[in-house]
Design a protein around this motif. Structure first.
Motif, PDB file in Angstrom:
ATOM      1  N   UNK A   1     -79.496 -44.483 -18.181  1.00  0.00           N
ATOM      2  CA  UNK A   1     -80.484 -45.912 -16.894  1.00  0.00           C
ATOM      3  C   UNK A   1     -81.308 -45.423 -16.344  1.00  0.00           C
ATOM      4  N   UNK A   2     -81.547 -44.862 -15.931  1.00  0.00           N
ATOM      5  CA  UNK A   2     -83.115 -44.231 -14.980  1.00  0.00           C
ATOM      6  C   UNK A   2     -84.001 -43.646 -14.889  1.00  0.00           C
ATOM      7  N   UNK A   3     -84.069 -43.029 -17.121  1.00  0.00           N
ATOM      8  CA  UNK A   3     -85.749 -43.081 -17.491  1.00  0.00           C
ATOM      9  C   UNK A   3     -85.493 -42.790 -18.451  1.00  0.00           C
ATOM     10  N   UNK A   4     -84.179 -42.916 -19.401  1.00  0.00           N
ATOM     11  CA  UNK A   4     -84.601 -42.942 -20.985  1.00  0.00           C
ATOM     12  C   UNK A   4     -84.365 -44.122 -22.109  1.00  0.00           C
ATOM     13  N   UNK A   5     -83.406 -45.094 -21.656  1.00  0.00           N
ATOM     14  CA  UNK A   5     -83.178 -46.085 -21.633  1.00  0.00           C
ATOM     15  C   UNK A   5     -84.035 -47.183 -21.585  1.00  0.00           C
TER      16      UNK A   5
END
Length: 690
Positions: free
Chosen positions: A27-31
């Motif tokens: 949820x922080x960076x990758x999606x």
């Protein structure tokens, strides 16, 4: 002012290869990065999407010490595991590299040699904490103590994660060696330093320019402003460790390059690795060294300083002496943190769930959707298993899946599985077609602004409108009474199914691909592009595939299974501490309260107020103004489109001169954090809540 670009470079923060990925990382960076990359590819833009494992630094050596292993063994376990987890999650990286490869070591040394030869980095004697028992200098995570700024007792020797302050380890209060728990002593050592302060004015101008051009997030700007306010200081770029990129200067072979300097260069070495694999070894320069490249760096909020200040300063320093300039990030969309069942993910407490474990129970698209509608874009958010179940069942399955299935099944049964003829169109038909045309435009604009939750909401609103259109036109009745009307309804419905397949692809790629197959369309066709989702492309008479259920609902037993799996760690809390109950009331007292379902139409902050937001809400045919003290918990943008519950018969009141014609319902936890009481299933506004 927006600038046009020929190509787009996208990076996602390099995860440490000392543990497994959990849902908070996604949820922080990758999606968000993957949604953006997939969207840009559908726009037929030239995209390079890069990531890789961060395999140096103290985090790796500490893990090796704890497991009585070696750093190499640690990274060789977690790098392939995390790469596989990303693949299972359907991340579409063009290259996933690792910083232990020789190509990366040489890239890092090249930057260090450049700065050393130009005397940008300078050697300085400094005081560092040294453990007499373990006979070593305590770099970064080898020491822990109390933060001098926020007084957190778990600050590391390089940074306090609680308040984000970058620390000198000798500033720690009551420091302790992480290996043996003893109090270290202070000794002198020598390290090379990079002069961050020299670049402060240029960094401030750079961020101001990019913010005006591409609209940076407020949370990112606040982090940067706090650093600039304190004044950027020289920062050590070497460490007394044996694991990492060796310092390429005679007499310093026993030191390594600090991981903050080394890791961000992993984006460049990953691009080089990608180019070599394509047998075009210089192709990486097209993305990294052309002004016509738009570079977007997706990170979590704990990485803001490295990507908005440190890395740009390094690139500026390099560019000063070279004609081929590295591009600096056009934007750095940093997300806040995702909590799990109301608590922070914690490796030490065993709290949370790893990606690889979660995907043993549920398909990736279910997780991608549930995370996307709850991304912590402007504030921390929570992932609850029951909410995950409700999102998948009530939205992805009931709204989208049901519409796709009922449309294809009706055509299969009554039109031999062929796209019906478009007949004379009515005003409602034109209205539905207009919604279909406008949704890709609105969603695209939101994705371009990194507002992925709102963009997905627009797509889901298209699906909601399509369901309503289908229901209102009752094709099961017009099939006999007005066959032409029935055919037109189904023609527009199946065109909407095709558009939804494209618009959902950045979030749910496999689900979208299966819809595309159901439509009997080629996966390689040029028609599968974002802008074509605005058009009625399917030909009359085109043969569809046989209908099938594309997404199955999650039942309670499946949730129970994953809860049992989690029971090996901490239990999921069933409730929060109970606040004192108010005096008992009668049912007649309760009946006096008129609770109604409403939808937020507009929301703006009240000037000169830190707490108040002015809302325009709609329930039934009525529209009202409500003023609520929720500005510290929600942004106006987050509120628009939300379905909420309001007290509709409350006597109007004035707040800062504004009339409030109702009260919205919200729940607060023990920390005072507010969450609006809303509805996840579809229900008409104005409905009574009993």
């Amino acid at each position: 002012m927006k600038q046009s670009f020929e190509r787009i470079l996208i990076t996602a923060a390099l995860p440490y290869a000392n543990g497994y990925l959990h849902l908070g990382h996604l949820a922080g960076a990758y999606l968000p990065a993957d949604i953006y990359a997939r969207y840009q590819r559908l726009k037929k833009r030239d995209v390079l999407f890069l990531c890789g494992s961060d395999e140096h630094g103290v985090a790796i050596t500490v893990s090796a010490e704890k497991e009585k292993s070696t750093p190499q063994a640690i990274i060789d376990r977690y790098h392939p595991a995390n790469k596989s987890a990303f693949e299972a999650f359907e991340m579409s990286f063009d290259n996933y590299s690792r910083t232990s490869i020789p190509l990366h070591h040489e890239t890092t040394k090249e930057f260090f040699r450049e700065f050393h030869s130009r005397e940008i980095v300078v050697a300085k004697k400094e005081l560092q904490l040294y453990c007499d028992k373990d006979k070593m200098f305590l770099a970064d995570r080898y020491v822990e103590g109390t933060c001098p700024k926020c007084k957190s007792t778990q600050a590391r020797g390089d940074q306090c994660e609680n308040c984000g302050t970058w620390l000198n380890q000798t500033d720690l209060i009551d420091p302790k060696c992480k290996l043996c728990g003893t109090t270290p002593v202070v000794r002198e050592t020598t390290h090379w330093y990079f002069p961050l302060g020299r670049y402060q004015d240029r960094l401030m101008a750079y961020i101001d320019e990019r913010n005006k051009r591409d609209g940076w997030k407020d949370n990112v700007l606040r982090y940067c402003e706090s650093w600039f306010k304190d004044g950027l200081q020289d920062r050590a770029v070497t460490r007394d460790l044996s694991w990492g990129v060796q310092v390429p200067v005679a007499g310093y072979e026993d030191k390594v390059i600090y991981v903050w300097f080394d890791a961000v260069l992993g984006y460049i070495s990953s691009a080089k690795e990608w180019a070599i694999a394509k047998n075009k070894p210089d192709a990486w320069k097209e993305f990294w060294q052309k002004e016509s490249t738009k570079y977007v760096a997706f990170i979590g909020k704990d990485n803001v300083v490295f990507h908005c200040i440190v890395f740009p300063a390094m690139l500026l320093a390099w560019n000063d002496a070279h004609t081929e300039h590295y591009v600096l990030p056009e934007n750095v969309p940093a997300n806040e943190f995702l909590n799990f069942e109301g608590q922070k993910f914690s490796k030490s407490r065993g709290w949370g769930i790893d990606v690889q474990d979660f995907l043993k129970y549920f398909p990736a698209d279910m997780l991608r959707y549930a995370l996307a509608v709850n991304l912590p874009e402007t504030r921390d958010s929570d992932f609850y298993l029951k909410d995950f179940q409700a999102r998948v069942n009530n939205e992805l399955a009931d709204i989208v899946g049901n519409f796709v299935n009922r449309t294809v099944a009706f055509i299969d049964k009554n039109f031999d599985g062929k796209v019906p003829l478009m007949g004379k169109r009515t005003a409602p038909d034109e209205e539905m077609i207009e919604i279909l045309k406008q949704t890709p435009v609105k969603t695209g604009e939101l994705f371009e602004q990194y507002r992925f939750r709102e963009g997905l909401m627009e797509v889901m609103n298209l699906a909601r409108s399509a369901n309503k259109y289908f229901n209102d036109h009752e094709p099961w009745k017009t099939l006999k009474s007005n066959p032409e009307r029935c055919a037109t309804t189904l023609h527009i419905a199946i065109q909407t199914v095709r558009s939804l397949s494209i618009l959902l692809e950045p979030v749910t790629p496999e689900f979208s691909a299966n819809i595309w197959k159901l439509l009997n369309l080629s996966s390689t066709t040029d028609e599968r592009e974002w802008d074509s989702a605005t058009q009625l492309v399917l030909r009359e008479g085109h043969q569809l595939q046989k209908p099938e259920i594309l997404i199955h609902k999650i039942d309670d037993k499946q949730i129970d299974e994953i809860v049992k799996f989690l029971e090996g760690g901490e239990q999921i809390p069933a409730s929060v501490p109970l606040a004192p109950l108010k005096p008992t009331i009668t049912i007649d007292d309760f009946k006096k309260i008129d609770l109604r379902v409403a939808r937020v139409i507009e929301a703006v902050k009240v000037p000169k107020s830190e707490k108040l937001i002015k809302l325009q809400i709609e329930f039934g045919n009525e529209r009202r103004q409500v003023v609520a003290g929720i500005a510290k918990h929600y942004t106006p943008e987050e509120l628009v489109g939300k379905t909420i519950v309001v007290v509709a018969n409350l006597q109007p009141a004035k707040l800062m001169g504004l009339e409030s014609q109702g009260m919205i319902l919200a729940a607060s936890d023990e920390s005072g954090h507010l969450t609006l009481v809303g509805l996840q299933s579809e229900i008409m506004t104005g409905s009574t809540v009993k």
